[in-house]
Design an enzyme around this catalytic site. Structure first.
Site, PDB file in Angstrom:
ATOM      1  N   ASP A 196      -7.401   8.104  -1.714  1.00  0.00           N
ATOM      2  CA  ASP A 196      -7.024   8.256  -0.295  1.00  0.00           C
ATOM      3  C   ASP A 196      -7.451   9.603   0.274  1.00  0.00           C
ATOM      4  OD1 ASP A 196      -5.871   6.136   1.003  1.00  0.00           O
ATOM      5  OD2 ASP A 196      -3.830   6.579   0.329  1.00  0.00           O
TER       6      ASP A 196
ATOM      7  N   GLU B 240      -1.685  -3.266   6.406  1.00  0.00           N
ATOM      8  CA  GLU B 240      -0.324  -2.989   5.954  1.00  0.00           C
ATOM      9  C   GLU B 240       0.700  -3.411   7.008  1.00  0.00           C
ATOM     10  OE1 GLU B 240       0.260   0.873   4.263  1.00  0.00           O
ATOM     11  OE2 GLU B 240       2.446   0.642   4.188  1.00  0.00           O
TER      12      GLU B 240
HETATM   13  O1  KIV Z   1      -0.955   5.281  -0.304  1.00  0.00           O
HETATM   14  C1  KIV Z   1      -0.738   4.087  -0.564  1.00  0.00           C
HETATM   15  O2  KIV Z   1      -0.009   3.753  -1.504  1.00  0.00           O
HETATM   16  C2  KIV Z   1      -1.362   3.066   0.266  1.00  0.00           C
HETATM   17  C3  KIV Z   1      -0.980   1.649   0.013  1.00  0.00           C
HETATM   18  C4  KIV Z   1       0.370   1.383   0.530  1.00  0.00           C
HETATM   19  C5  KIV Z   1      -1.979   0.707   0.564  1.00  0.00           C
HETATM   20  O3  KIV Z   1      -2.132   3.381   1.109  1.00  0.00           O
END
Ligand code: KIV
Length: 262
Positions: free
Chosen positions: A81, A179
């Site tokens: 991320d 989401e």
């Molecule tokens: O950071 C995370 O866990 C996410 C998921 C909820 C898709 O982005």
């Protein structure tokens, strides 16, 4: 699984499974499962560091966890991320952040949202880095959204998410997390896109499903949003094991004669 498999899976109507993973020991465990892909999600700020939202994740924090997951799961496709606001900076700073996450061991990065950053997404993709989009409830915008709430309930909100999904595909995303949106919207977007959708609280029609590992293992029994299924009573089982150790130690029953060096 590699980047080409995502599209192949969609065409073949084969669902994609993804769970979050934040550390070496759970990565080792997941590396030995059939799971398709791992997400080093910025939810680690909450689950691993105890913050109240993902706003507290940073690029170095993400890179440290991605590197640990890569060491534990050498065979898995890893999505890392981009943390809070990292994709909203000047282009060089964005590329520095992407570089850090990729060199830590990601195969792809995930960027939340669309508005104002489609050029950035396109530039990162053109630079050779696969980008997964993320729409619907985007937790980095929790303050702007007024909490962790289902998104796209009104016609105009649903239309906005739909248009953003099309724009992210156009910008070059290889997949899209949806989401907490109503199932009908999840189905409509999934049917319209060529890239696969991976849902969390987005119904059954998405091309894949993602859950936070600790949530699906029931580590916090009181946390049970509607979309979540507990696959284990993890809190009871793990605390039970630790209590069994404690009681054995207290009773002088551990170690026994086979557990000592003579
Ligand atoms: O950071 C995370 O866990 C996410 C998921 C909820 C898709 O982005």
């Amino acid at each position: 699984m590699n980047i080409h498999d995502f599209h192949r899976r969609k065409v073949a109507s084969e669902k994609i499974s993804m769970v979050t993973c934040y550390d070496y020991w759970s990565a080792q465990l997941l590396n030995d499962t059939d799971l398709d892909t791992l997400l080093v999600g910025d939810s680690l700020a909450m689950v691993m560091h105890g913050f109240s939202s993902t706003v507290h994740a940073t690029v170095p924090m993400m890179a440290t966890h991605i590197a640990a997951v890569r060491r534990g799961a050498p065979d898995k496709f890893i999505v890392g991320d981009m943390p809070f606001l990292a994709a909203r900076r000047e282009r060089n700073e964005v590329l520095d952040a992407v570089c850090e996450l990729m060199q830590a061991g990601s195969n792809a990065i995930k960027i939340e949202g669309a508005a104002g950053q489609l050029d950035t997404v396109a530039h990162v993709v053109e630079s050779g880095v696969p980008v997964m989009g993320h729409l619907g409830l985007t937790p980095q915008s929790v303050e702007g959204l007024g909490g962790h709430k289902v998104q796209g309930r009104t016609e105009s909100a649903a239309e906005k998410i739909y248009q953003d999904a099309m724009a992210l595909q156009e910008a070059g995303c290889f997949a899209l997390v949806l989401e907490c949106v109503p199932q009908n919207l999840g189905r409509q977007i999934t049917r319209s896109l060529d890239i696969p959708t991976i849902g969390i609280g987005a119904g059954v029609h998405t091309d894949g499903q993602v859950l936070v590992l600790q949530d699906m293992l029931g580590m916090q029994p009181q946390f049970k949003p509607k979309f979540l299924r507990h696959y284990l009573d993890g809190h009871a089982q793990l605390s039970g094991a630790v209590n069994a150790f404690h009681h054995d130690v207290s009773a002088g029953a551990f170690p026994n004669c086979e557990e000592i060096y003579r």
